[in-house]
Design a protein around this motif. Structure first.
Motif, PDB file in Angstrom:
ATOM      1  N   LEU A 100       4.536   6.737  -8.215  1.00  0.00           N
ATOM      2  CA  LEU A 100       5.059   5.360  -8.194  1.00  0.00           C
ATOM      3  C   LEU A 100       5.839   5.057  -9.465  1.00  0.00           C
ATOM      4  O   LEU A 100       6.931   4.488  -9.416  1.00  0.00           O
ATOM      5  N   ALA A 101       5.264   5.447 -10.616  1.00  0.00           N
ATOM      6  CA  ALA A 101       5.948   5.219 -11.894  1.00  0.00           C
ATOM      7  C   ALA A 101       7.278   5.959 -11.924  1.00  0.00           C
ATOM      8  O   ALA A 101       8.293   5.433 -12.398  1.00  0.00           O
ATOM      9  N   ALA A 102       7.281   7.191 -11.406  1.00  0.00           N
ATOM     10  CA  ALA A 102       8.506   7.996 -11.402  1.00  0.00           C
ATOM     11  C   ALA A 102       9.566   7.384 -10.500  1.00  0.00           C
ATOM     12  O   ALA A 102      10.756   7.362 -10.840  1.00  0.00           O
ATOM     13  N   GLU A 103       9.120   6.864  -9.352  1.00  0.00           N
ATOM     14  CA  GLU A 103      10.088   6.231  -8.438  1.00  0.00           C
ATOM     15  C   GLU A 103      10.794   5.062  -9.127  1.00  0.00           C
ATOM     16  O   GLU A 103      12.019   4.915  -9.047  1.00  0.00           O
ATOM     17  N   ALA A 104      10.006   4.243  -9.836  1.00  0.00           N
ATOM     18  CA  ALA A 104      10.603   3.096 -10.533  1.00  0.00           C
ATOM     19  C   ALA A 104      11.477   3.559 -11.694  1.00  0.00           C
ATOM     20  O   ALA A 104      12.600   3.068 -11.885  1.00  0.00           O
ATOM     21  N   ALA A 105      10.988   4.517 -12.480  1.00  0.00           N
ATOM     22  CA  ALA A 105      11.729   4.972 -13.666  1.00  0.00           C
ATOM     23  C   ALA A 105      13.061   5.603 -13.270  1.00  0.00           C
ATOM     24  O   ALA A 105      14.108   5.288 -13.843  1.00  0.00           O
ATOM     25  N   LYS A 149       0.853  -1.194   0.000  1.00  0.00           N
ATOM     26  CA  LYS A 149       0.000   0.000   0.000  1.00  0.00           C
ATOM     27  C   LYS A 149       0.884   1.238   0.000  1.00  0.00           C
ATOM     28  O   LYS A 149       1.724   1.401   0.860  1.00  0.00           O
ATOM     29  N   HIS A 150       0.687   2.113  -0.977  1.00  0.00           N
ATOM     30  CA  HIS A 150       1.413   3.386  -1.030  1.00  0.00           C
ATOM     31  C   HIS A 150       0.394   4.515  -0.947  1.00  0.00           C
ATOM     32  O   HIS A 150       0.066   5.145  -1.952  1.00  0.00           O
TER      33      HIS A 150
END
Lengths: 157, 400
Positions: free
Chosen positions: B26-31, B17-18
């Motif tokens: 979330l996408a930016a953290e992974a990218a 859970k975020h």
């Protein structure tokens, strides 16, 4: 049957004369004295579908003819659903039934929906029941498959 | 000769859970993590593929660019059911092989915590007058009246069909498969659930769709994963450190269902997976016996069993014996889902197809910490989404 399958009442089921009191839940269920399922069979390759098709997913053919299915078969897979969306009564047993080489999805009815009463390989027969009634008093009749007891005579094949 | 494709950098977020991060966070953290891991920047990317299924309506890639760098490169927003992440990877891989880019970024992201049963719709009340709708000419909802459309029940039937065909699989066996994955996840700090569960505990969990109890179903959660891919020619111009950690993608395959009898009645998840596996082994020039670990799409315990067979990890019909031999445990002959799998690591749909590739790469780089499979050199990652789409990637530790 023409290339374009009609959008409704595609198997041309006639209602009773006068007031309609019951209709099949889906187009591919035929009511009457011997309720049975009917598939769209591709005239080219024999592939069978229960839903309306623009062309055959197997060969691309566009001619289909109705094909009656046997009313008995064998359970080749099942599950018992105990958690579902709101309004769907649980538990219920969903199964895949092999009816003379054509697989059909349907519920197992006429027995307890638990793993003690339903088993893989079990012989079953098509059975109908009233699934609901609309505001005009018309019953929608649905199908399921009920276990055939050992030695019981089987329906048309 | 088409360009070789390599994984240069990759990462996944913690699955779970975020609450404080939105989809693009979330996408930016992974990218950004994948770019950092590959020691490159957004300016070096020639293509971006962004996968998301249930979020922002198709422009996640552009929204992501606004947070990590708008460089004007082509963006492909992809959706392909549970194979969405693999499809994003495959898109970047194709761009590199085609010579249109020498480096690219693939991202998959989903916010699913608390989503409940996916695809399930409440039943409608009976109408004033029955009206036929849809391709079956149904007068009402068919889910629950003519079989089930819920994923737990569909995949339960997939496993039960295998049990009927080959025998030997029962409720307890499926629970023991789940026990393995829950045990594996205790070593994965990024998994959504890291608590071990015995088969007995798993069988005592609330039943969802027999034989799948709650613990045997993939966990809806939030998460993202990303990977930077690079062509071999460009890779050889990069630093020794980057070349040392690069992992070769020796196969990248995507398949869909060929028509088969009954595939419209119960989705056939087997044939397209077998086709994808066969194509992948041929592309990579390896066989199942060469694999050191596998991450496969255990969206339900019943699904894991059939994919042992579909991915050729055992002989045809031999999945029960394969499991019973202990082979897919992390100390077994061919570890499967050492990450914990979808049942325990979690299944933020579009992240899954990249997260499983990251897991394989993590082991091939020797960076998997407590759960490292020692000496891993070749691994396979598999996802399947209903409809259907199947992605298989084979990765290999190789010198660039």
């Amino acid at each position: 049957m023409s290339a374009q399958i009609g959008r409704s009442s595609q198997f041309g089921q006639s209602s009773q004369i006068g007031q309609i009191s019951r209709i099949p839940y889906v187009d591919y269920l035929v009511l009457g004295p011997e309720p049975h399922l009917v598939a769209h069979e591709c005239a080219e390759c024999g592939a069978r579908y229960f839903d309306r098709r623009n062309a055959c997913a197997s060969c691309g053919g566009t001619e289909f003819a109705p094909a009656d299915l046997p009313t008995t078969g064998e359970v080749t897979s099942f599950t018992i659903v105990t958690a579902a969306a709101p309004g769907i009564p649980v538990p219920y047993a969903a199964a895949v039934v092999d009816c003379g080489g054509t697989k059909v999805a349907g519920n197992i009815i006429g027995t307890e929906p638990d793993p003690g009463h339903i088993r893989l390989g079990m012989r079953v027969a098509l059975s109908t029941y009233v699934a609901g009634t609309d505001g005009k008093g018309v019953d929608a009749v649905n199908f399921g498959f009920a276990p055939l007891e050992d030695g019981a005579s089987e329906g048309r094949n | 000769m088409a360009e070789d494709v390599w994984l240069l950098g990759a990462t996944m977020t913690k699955f779970g859970k975020h609450r404080d991060l939105d989809l693009i966070d979330l996408a930016a953290e992974a990218a950004l993590g994948a770019l950092r891991d590959g020691e490159v920047t957004m300016k070096e990317m020639g293509v971006l593929a962004a996968g998301n299924l249930l979020g922002m309506g198709g422009s996640v890639g552009q929204l992501l660019q606004k947070q990590i760098g708008q460089t004007g490169i082509p963006v492909f927003n992809v959706q392909n059911a549970c194979a969405t992440g693999a499809t994003a990877l495959r898109t970047v891989s194709m761009a590199i092989k085609a010579g249109e880019a020498d480096m690219g970024l693939a991202v998959g992201v989903e916010k699913l915590a608390g989503a409940g049963h996916l695809g399930a719709r409440p039943r409608r009340a009976e109408p004033e007058e029955w009206t036929r709708t849809g391709r079956f000419g149904a007068v009402g909802d068919t889910d629950g009246r003519i079989g089930t459309q819920g994923m737990p029940g569909v995949f339960a039937q997939v496993g039960m069909e295998y049990a009927h065909r080959y025998g030997g699989a029962d409720f307890e066996l499926f629970a023991r498969i789940s026990e393995k994955n829950h045990a594996h996840s205790t070593l994965n700090p990024l998994a959504a659930y890291t608590r071990p569960m015995s088969a007995e505990q798993i069988m005592a969990e609330p039943m969802i769709a027999y034989p799948n109890t709650r613990a045997m179903c993939s966990a809806n959660c939030d998460g993202a994963a990303a990977a930077v891919l690079v062509g071999g020619t460009r890779l050889r111009t990069l630093s020794p450190g980057q070349r040392r950690r690069a992992v070769k993608i020796t196969a990248s395959v995507l398949t869909s269902d060929p028509w088969e009898e009954a595939c419209q009645v119960l989705p056939n998840v087997n044939t397209l997976t077998r086709n994808a596996a066969d194509q992948a082994y041929e592309q990579a020039g390896v066989g199942p016996e060469d694999l050191d670990l596998v991450e496969l799409h255990d969206c339900f315990a019943t699904a894991e069993l059939v994919h042992y067979d579909n991915l050729r990890l055992c002989e045809e019909g031999g999945a029960v014996d394969f499991f019973a031999s202990g082979a897919p445990w992390r100390d077994g002959r061919l570890p499967v889902n050492v990450s914990g799998g979808l049942q325990s690591k979690g299944h933020p749909i579009s992240a899954t197809g990249i997260a499983n590739v990251w897991e394989i790469a993590h082991h091939l780089r020797g960076e998997a910490g407590d759960r490292q499979i020692e000496g891993a050199r070749v691994g396979l990652a598999h996802v399947i989404g209903l409809g259907s789409a199947c992605g298989v990637h084979i990765l290999e530790r190789a010198a660039a």
